[in-house]
Motif scaffolding. Structure first.
Motif, PDB file in Angstrom:
ATOM      1  N   LYS A 171     -13.827 -47.724   7.954  1.00  0.00           N
ATOM      2  CA  LYS A 171     -14.522 -48.509   8.975  1.00  0.00           C
ATOM      3  C   LYS A 171     -15.683 -47.704   9.561  1.00  0.00           C
ATOM      4  N   ALA A 172     -15.505 -46.406   9.745  1.00  0.00           N
ATOM      5  CA  ALA A 172     -16.585 -45.552  10.260  1.00  0.00           C
ATOM      6  C   ALA A 172     -17.768 -45.551   9.305  1.00  0.00           C
ATOM      7  N   ASP A 173     -17.518 -45.557   8.005  1.00  0.00           N
ATOM      8  CA  ASP A 173     -18.606 -45.643   7.021  1.00  0.00           C
ATOM      9  C   ASP A 173     -19.405 -46.932   7.204  1.00  0.00           C
ATOM     10  N   GLU A 174     -18.711 -48.041   7.469  1.00  0.00           N
ATOM     11  CA  GLU A 174     -19.382 -49.322   7.691  1.00  0.00           C
ATOM     12  C   GLU A 174     -20.235 -49.272   8.959  1.00  0.00           C
ATOM     13  N   ILE A 175     -19.702 -48.673  10.013  1.00  0.00           N
ATOM     14  CA  ILE A 175     -20.433 -48.561  11.276  1.00  0.00           C
ATOM     15  C   ILE A 175     -21.681 -47.701  11.092  1.00  0.00           C
ATOM     16  N   VAL A 176     -21.567 -46.638  10.324  1.00  0.00           N
ATOM     17  CA  VAL A 176     -22.723 -45.768  10.051  1.00  0.00           C
ATOM     18  C   VAL A 176     -23.815 -46.552   9.325  1.00  0.00           C
ATOM     19  N   ARG A 177     -23.438 -47.344   8.333  1.00  0.00           N
ATOM     20  CA  ARG A 177     -24.440 -48.125   7.599  1.00  0.00           C
ATOM     21  C   ARG A 177     -25.151 -49.111   8.534  1.00  0.00           C
ATOM     22  N   ALA A 178     -24.403 -49.744   9.423  1.00  0.00           N
ATOM     23  CA  ALA A 178     -25.004 -50.688  10.366  1.00  0.00           C
ATOM     24  C   ALA A 178     -25.925 -49.967  11.354  1.00  0.00           C
ATOM     25  N   ALA A 179     -25.502 -48.813  11.848  1.00  0.00           N
ATOM     26  CA  ALA A 179     -26.330 -48.052  12.786  1.00  0.00           C
ATOM     27  C   ALA A 179     -27.614 -47.573  12.118  1.00  0.00           C
ATOM     28  N   ALA A 180     -27.522 -47.138  10.877  1.00  0.00           N
ATOM     29  CA  ALA A 180     -28.706 -46.674  10.151  1.00  0.00           C
ATOM     30  C   ALA A 180     -29.703 -47.813   9.951  1.00  0.00           C
ATOM     31  N   PRO A 185     -27.973 -42.532  18.655  1.00  0.00           N
ATOM     32  CA  PRO A 185     -29.120 -42.646  17.741  1.00  0.00           C
ATOM     33  C   PRO A 185     -29.911 -41.346  17.581  1.00  0.00           C
ATOM     34  N   ARG A 186     -30.141 -40.607  18.655  1.00  0.00           N
ATOM     35  CA  ARG A 186     -30.966 -39.392  18.548  1.00  0.00           C
ATOM     36  C   ARG A 186     -30.327 -38.337  17.654  1.00  0.00           C
ATOM     37  N   ASP A 187     -28.998 -38.333  17.589  1.00  0.00           N
ATOM     38  CA  ASP A 187     -28.283 -37.406  16.702  1.00  0.00           C
ATOM     39  C   ASP A 187     -28.071 -38.008  15.307  1.00  0.00           C
ATOM     40  N   GLU A 188     -28.322 -39.306  15.178  1.00  0.00           N
ATOM     41  CA  GLU A 188     -27.991 -40.063  13.970  1.00  0.00           C
ATOM     42  C   GLU A 188     -26.528 -39.837  13.593  1.00  0.00           C
ATOM     43  N   ARG A 189     -25.676 -40.022  14.609  1.00  0.00           N
ATOM     44  CA  ARG A 189     -24.242 -39.803  14.435  1.00  0.00           C
ATOM     45  C   ARG A 189     -23.442 -40.923  15.063  1.00  0.00           C
ATOM     46  N   VAL A 190     -22.305 -41.183  14.447  1.00  0.00           N
ATOM     47  CA  VAL A 190     -21.262 -41.998  15.042  1.00  0.00           C
ATOM     48  C   VAL A 190     -20.125 -41.026  15.311  1.00  0.00           C
ATOM     49  N   TYR A 191     -19.756 -40.887  16.572  1.00  0.00           N
ATOM     50  CA  TYR A 191     -18.688 -39.971  16.960  1.00  0.00           C
ATOM     51  C   TYR A 191     -17.405 -40.758  17.198  1.00  0.00           C
ATOM     52  N   ILE A 192     -16.363 -40.405  16.477  1.00  0.00           N
ATOM     53  CA  ILE A 192     -15.045 -41.005  16.682  1.00  0.00           C
ATOM     54  C   ILE A 192     -14.349 -40.156  17.735  1.00  0.00           C
ATOM     55  N   LEU A 193     -14.008 -40.792  18.846  1.00  0.00           N
ATOM     56  CA  LEU A 193     -13.518 -40.063  20.002  1.00  0.00           C
ATOM     57  C   LEU A 193     -12.001 -40.092  20.174  1.00  0.00           C
ATOM     58  N   ARG A 194     -11.400 -41.209  19.813  1.00  0.00           N
ATOM     59  CA  ARG A 194      -9.954 -41.348  20.036  1.00  0.00           C
ATOM     60  C   ARG A 194      -9.418 -42.394  19.073  1.00  0.00           C
ATOM     61  N   VAL A 195      -8.181 -42.213  18.634  1.00  0.00           N
ATOM     62  CA  VAL A 195      -7.536 -43.202  17.763  1.00  0.00           C
ATOM     63  C   VAL A 195      -6.163 -43.526  18.320  1.00  0.00           C
ATOM     64  N   LEU A 200     -29.978 -50.445  11.996  1.00  0.00           N
ATOM     65  CA  LEU A 200     -30.487 -50.811  13.324  1.00  0.00           C
ATOM     66  C   LEU A 200     -31.485 -49.785  13.854  1.00  0.00           C
ATOM     67  N   TYR A 201     -31.170 -48.509  13.678  1.00  0.00           N
ATOM     68  CA  TYR A 201     -32.027 -47.420  14.169  1.00  0.00           C
ATOM     69  C   TYR A 201     -32.604 -46.703  12.943  1.00  0.00           C
ATOM     70  N   LEU A 202     -33.680 -47.246  12.375  1.00  0.00           N
ATOM     71  CA  LEU A 202     -34.219 -46.706  11.129  1.00  0.00           C
ATOM     72  C   LEU A 202     -34.555 -45.228  11.222  1.00  0.00           C
ATOM     73  N   ASP A 203     -35.124 -44.794  12.330  1.00  0.00           N
ATOM     74  CA  ASP A 203     -35.358 -43.365  12.565  1.00  0.00           C
ATOM     75  C   ASP A 203     -34.781 -43.039  13.923  1.00  0.00           C
ATOM     76  N   GLY A 204     -33.506 -42.787  13.947  1.00  0.00           N
ATOM     77  CA  GLY A 204     -32.807 -42.541  15.205  1.00  0.00           C
ATOM     78  C   GLY A 204     -33.345 -41.362  15.982  1.00  0.00           C
ATOM     79  N   THR A 205     -33.888 -40.378  15.298  1.00  0.00           N
ATOM     80  CA  THR A 205     -34.366 -39.172  15.987  1.00  0.00           C
ATOM     81  C   THR A 205     -35.520 -39.470  16.931  1.00  0.00           C
TER      82      THR A 205
END
Length: 83
Positions: free
Chosen positions: A29-38, A70-80, A40-45
């Motif tokens: 699921k995190a891989d899917e979220i990363v693709r969507a974020a990329a 977006p500025r880090d171009e990261r999705v951080y998983i914080l808790r499960v 949405l934010y074509l150049d997050g930096t």
């Protein structure tokens, strides 16, 4: 920089003791979220807008909390939470 996801603060602190099948669902699921974020934010930096709030994602065996930075171009998983 390139979009990816990671555990925050680290994998041991976030998914310690969780079943391997559950962790695999989270990572898929995190891989899917990363693709969507990329997309949405074509150049997050260069993003200068407001930050996003923490979000949740459901998987078959539980839920996890994450943030898109977006500025880090990261999705951080914080808790499960496995059911």
């Amino acid at each position: 920089m390139s979009w990816c996801w990671e555990y925050n603060p680290d994998e041991a602190g976030v998914v310690a003791g969780a079943p391997l099948a559950f962790v695999a669902q989270i990572e898929k699921k995190a891989d899917e979220i990363v693709r969507a974020a990329a997309a949405l934010y074509l150049d997050g930096t260069t993003y200068r807008g407001p930050g996003e709030r923490m979000k949740t994602a459901d998987v078959d065996d539980g839920i996890f909390w994450y943030m898109i930075i977006p500025r880090d171009e990261r999705v951080y998983i914080l808790r499960v939470q496995a059911l």
